[in-house]
Design a protein around this motif. Structure first.
Motif, mmCIF file in Angstrom:
data_model
loop_
_atom_site.group_PDB
_atom_site.id
_atom_site.type_symbol
_atom_site.label_atom_id
_atom_site.label_comp_id
_atom_site.label_asym_id
_atom_site.label_seq_id
_atom_site.Cartn_x
_atom_site.Cartn_y
_atom_site.Cartn_z
ATOM 1 N N LEU A 62 22.300 20.624 27.063
ATOM 2 C CA LEU A 62 22.823 19.634 26.125
ATOM 3 C C LEU A 62 22.061 18.263 26.166
ATOM 4 O O LEU A 62 21.847 17.850 24.990
ATOM 5 C CB LEU A 62 24.284 19.299 26.207
ATOM 6 C CG LEU A 62 24.967 18.650 25.146
ATOM 7 C CD1 LEU A 62 24.591 19.205 23.668
ATOM 8 C CD2 LEU A 62 26.268 18.568 25.413
ATOM 9 N N GLU A 63 21.893 17.835 27.246
ATOM 10 C CA GLU A 63 20.798 16.588 27.258
ATOM 11 C C GLU A 63 19.624 16.656 26.444
ATOM 12 O O GLU A 63 19.181 15.980 25.810
ATOM 13 C CB GLU A 63 21.058 16.282 28.576
ATOM 14 C CG GLU A 63 20.032 14.928 28.706
ATOM 15 C CD GLU A 63 19.819 14.608 30.428
ATOM 16 O OE1 GLU A 63 18.748 13.823 30.588
ATOM 17 O OE2 GLU A 63 20.568 15.144 31.361
ATOM 18 N N ARG A 64 19.022 18.092 26.836
ATOM 19 C CA ARG A 64 17.746 18.020 26.229
ATOM 20 C C ARG A 64 17.827 18.228 24.838
ATOM 21 O O ARG A 64 16.830 17.484 23.918
ATOM 22 C CB ARG A 64 17.127 19.292 26.808
ATOM 23 C CG ARG A 64 15.786 20.048 26.399
ATOM 24 C CD ARG A 64 15.443 21.100 27.177
ATOM 25 N NE ARG A 64 14.428 22.017 26.389
ATOM 26 C CZ ARG A 64 13.884 23.091 26.812
ATOM 27 N NH1 ARG A 64 14.722 23.445 27.475
ATOM 28 N NH2 ARG A 64 12.982 23.604 26.052
ATOM 29 N N LYS A 65 18.659 19.044 24.198
ATOM 30 C CA LYS A 65 18.924 18.930 22.714
ATOM 31 C C LYS A 65 19.209 17.731 22.227
ATOM 32 O O LYS A 65 18.656 17.329 20.969
ATOM 33 C CB LYS A 65 19.979 19.892 22.427
ATOM 34 C CG LYS A 65 19.519 21.398 22.804
ATOM 35 C CD LYS A 65 20.996 22.304 22.451
ATOM 36 C CE LYS A 65 20.437 23.783 23.072
ATOM 37 N NZ LYS A 65 21.680 24.733 22.998
ATOM 38 N N GLU A 66 20.083 16.890 22.736
ATOM 39 C CA GLU A 66 20.469 15.492 22.269
ATOM 40 C C GLU A 66 19.118 14.430 22.155
ATOM 41 O O GLU A 66 19.035 13.779 21.363
ATOM 42 C CB GLU A 66 21.383 14.883 23.144
ATOM 43 C CG GLU A 66 21.600 13.401 22.876
ATOM 44 C CD GLU A 66 21.985 13.003 21.192
ATOM 45 O OE1 GLU A 66 21.876 11.832 21.160
ATOM 46 O OE2 GLU A 66 22.263 13.813 20.607
ATOM 47 N N VAL A 67 18.338 14.461 23.408
ATOM 48 C CA VAL A 67 17.051 13.738 23.161
ATOM 49 C C VAL A 67 16.126 14.118 22.084
ATOM 50 O O VAL A 67 15.391 13.216 21.374
ATOM 51 C CB VAL A 67 16.381 13.815 24.647
ATOM 52 C CG1 VAL A 67 15.101 13.336 24.544
ATOM 53 C CG2 VAL A 67 17.113 13.046 25.688
ATOM 54 N N PHE A 68 15.964 15.476 21.839
ATOM 55 C CA PHE A 68 15.133 15.884 20.897
ATOM 56 C C PHE A 68 15.748 15.592 19.451
ATOM 57 O O PHE A 68 15.129 14.913 18.695
ATOM 58 C CB PHE A 68 15.182 17.351 20.558
ATOM 59 C CG PHE A 68 14.092 17.947 19.900
ATOM 60 C CD1 PHE A 68 12.777 18.208 20.164
ATOM 61 C CD2 PHE A 68 14.480 18.331 18.531
ATOM 62 C CE1 PHE A 68 11.882 18.622 19.351
ATOM 63 C CE2 PHE A 68 13.683 18.806 17.461
ATOM 64 C CZ PHE A 68 12.299 19.067 17.978
ATOM 65 N N ARG A 69 17.030 15.670 19.293
ATOM 66 C CA ARG A 69 17.844 15.254 17.967
ATOM 67 C C ARG A 69 17.521 13.945 17.652
ATOM 68 O O ARG A 69 17.294 13.420 16.362
ATOM 69 C CB ARG A 69 19.070 15.446 17.954
ATOM 70 C CG ARG A 69 19.800 15.157 16.567
ATOM 71 C CD ARG A 69 21.579 14.879 17.177
ATOM 72 N NE ARG A 69 21.491 13.648 17.876
ATOM 73 C CZ ARG A 69 21.457 12.596 17.380
ATOM 74 N NH1 ARG A 69 21.208 12.398 16.183
ATOM 75 N NH2 ARG A 69 21.844 11.465 18.014
ATOM 76 N N ALA A 70 17.623 13.009 18.675
ATOM 77 C CA ALA A 70 17.644 11.472 18.581
ATOM 78 C C ALA A 70 16.266 11.192 18.000
ATOM 79 O O ALA A 70 16.071 10.234 17.243
ATOM 80 C CB ALA A 70 18.125 10.976 19.718
ATOM 81 N N ARG A 71 15.104 11.861 18.743
ATOM 82 C CA ARG A 71 13.770 11.412 18.470
ATOM 83 C C ARG A 71 13.589 11.750 17.266
ATOM 84 O O ARG A 71 12.852 11.079 16.175
ATOM 85 C CB ARG A 71 13.026 12.195 19.179
ATOM 86 C CG ARG A 71 11.213 11.891 19.353
ATOM 87 C CD ARG A 71 10.723 12.397 20.329
ATOM 88 N NE ARG A 71 9.346 12.228 20.278
ATOM 89 C CZ ARG A 71 8.322 12.660 21.260
ATOM 90 N NH1 ARG A 71 8.631 13.481 21.965
ATOM 91 N NH2 ARG A 71 7.116 12.330 21.046
#
Length: 483
Positions: free
Chosen positions: A178-187
């Motif tokens: 989930l952390e990985r998906k969130e970092v990508f989403r924010a970028r």
């Protein structure tokens, strides 16, 4: 089941002040501030995720009270600048402030998932940029990803149930996923705002509702507001051109479906995304399903096992005329709502203020946090529930006469309305009330789905072994490759 209260006002605008962090009792780990809607997440500032084992407290014997919601818009403030920084956190409410439970019974003291979990996880504080004139702030989308369901052992006293727990714990989405998906989403949101300055990007679907596994794709919804409704295909075409210039995105593909989507991947990884434009019902049902997922510790393992079973038997692909994952989830929830002692209530019926289809979209994450805990009298094991689920759809449910409704926690008679007429399977979408199973439009595919329920029900009833209906070890090994 629960009472409703009026909506208070808050000096902080439409977002109530941060409340004491109390999670659903059976979730011993959470990510604070995951998917902070529309907030740019700076990777170098991302704090580590730390989990501390919660102490055990006996459940309170007094039913909780529920705080009311505030749907009013935030009054414009001259101090809101593009560089104004605000710390927001979306936490479940304190059990001491939830509404009384009708038909409430004291919970068995032996159930560890009903202890109060005290969490110690740092919150994320991020700065959002929306253009030169004003700052738009929205509440973060909270998400809980348990490390282990110790309470599941209460419902796993038999061999079949233990196999289900093993499959669930091996395949469930992890915090790092989930952390990985969130970092990508924010970028990605930051780059999208270079051409759509007030666009807001939501992480939705199984990644956010707690029902995903490690191999799940990530769904994104781009919300673009304005006086003129944007054309989804036009917006996606512009985004496709933009994504081809981004160093961290590859494999863009525009799908011209009823709800057009842009498919793409994170470069150098196996993480795939599906992005839609203004399909806000997906945001609403994400947080509805999230509330169901955390209402009882048996819900998530049940749904994951059913998804793996349907995928193995090739009846889990709407593009090929079978059942979508969303349809399968609603079918499981419907069964759990309608067993003799219900495992789940109807959250929309009992808490209409928390799941109103008219609620402003940026208040949807906040609304779902005001749902009090639900205590079921049903003590069936996971294996018993899986057997009952397969038997229900194999021989008890009337496919040609009934419509599944999670919204009403029942199956109502099929009418001659256009939505249900001449449809093989009818499953009501909880908000739009259309048929989410309309992809099953061929009798051959419908017969194959019914046959699989019947055959799997017979095999599992006879052997009481999960391997009789799906290759347990092969699925676990496949998921392990993603670690």
């Amino acid at each position: 089941m629960f009472h409703r209260n009026g909506a208070p006002s808050h000096r902080n605008g439409p977002y109530p002040p941060t409340q004491v962090s109390v999670t659903y009792n059976h979730n011993p780990q959470r990510i604070e501030g995951a998917n902070r809607a529309f907030h740019v997440l700076e990777q170098e500032r991302l704090p580590p995720y730390v989990w501390s084992p919660p102490p055990y407290f006996a459940p309170a014997m007094v039913p909780p009270q529920k705080p009311a919601l505030n749907y009013r818009r935030k009054r414009p403030n001259a101090d809101n600048t593009p560089y104004f920084e605000k710390r927001l956190r979306l936490d479940p409410p304190s059990h001491a402030t939830a509404s009384p439970v009708l038909n409430w019974a004291p919970p068995p003291s032996r159930l560890p998932h009903q202890a109060v979990a005290a969490l110690s996880t740092p919150a994320l504080s991020c700065l959002d940029r929306f253009g030169p004139s004003r700052h738009i702030s929205t509440p973060p989308q909270g998400q809980t990803v348990p490390k282990s369901f110790n309470s599941l052992q209460v419902y796993a006293g038999d061999h079949l149930s233990r196999q289900m727990v093993e499959l669930f714990e091996a395949c469930q989405q992890q915090s790092i996923d989930l952390e990985r998906k969130e970092v990508f989403r924010a970028r990605l949101q930051e780059d999208i705002q270079s051409i759509f300055s007030v666009a807001r990007l939501y992480l939705t679907g199984s990644s956010m509702n707690g029902l995903g596994c490690r191999s799940s794709d990530a769904d994104l919804c781009l919300v673009i507001t304005g006086n003129k409704k944007p054309d989804p295909l036009s917006v996606l075409s512009r985004l496709r051109k933009l994504f081809r210039t981004l160093s961290y995105v590859e494999g863009t593909c525009l799908i011209r479906a009823k709800v057009p989507i842009l498919k793409f991947k994170e470069k150098g990884s196996d993480l795939e995304f599906d992005l839609n434009i203004n399909n806000t019902v997906g945001i609403r049902n994400t947080f509805l399903l999230r509330s169901y997922a955390h209402a009882d510790p048996r819900v998530r393992p049940m749904i994951l096992v059913v998804k793996k079973w349907a995928c193995h038997h090739q009846i889990n692909d709407a593009s090929k005329g079978t059942l979508s994952s969303y349809t399968l989830v609603l079918m499981v929830l419907h069964y759990l709502q309608t067993v003799r002692d219900p495992v789940l209530p109807s959250l929309q019926r009992d808490h209409p203020d928390c799941f109103s289809p008219c609620m402003e979209i940026d208040m949807v994450p906040e609304g779902s946090t005001h749902v009090p805990p639900y205590i079921s009298r049903n003590q069936s094991s996971l294996g018993e529930l899986l057997l009952g689920f397969l038997r229900y759809y194999a021989s008890e449910f009337s496919w040609d006469k009934q419509v599944i409704s999670v919204r009403e926690a029942t199956a109502f008679p099929k009418t001659y309305a256009q939505e249900w007429r001449k449809k093989f399977i009818c499953v009501e979408e909880p908000f739009e009330r259309n048929n989410v199973a309309r992809a099953v439009h061929e009798k051959l595919k419908f017969d194959a789905i019914k046959a699989q329920f019947f055959q799997s029900s017979r095999k599992l009833q006879a052997r009481r072994d999960l391997n009789s209906i799906l290759p347990l070890r092969a699925i676990i090994n496949k998921e392990a490759l993603r670690r």
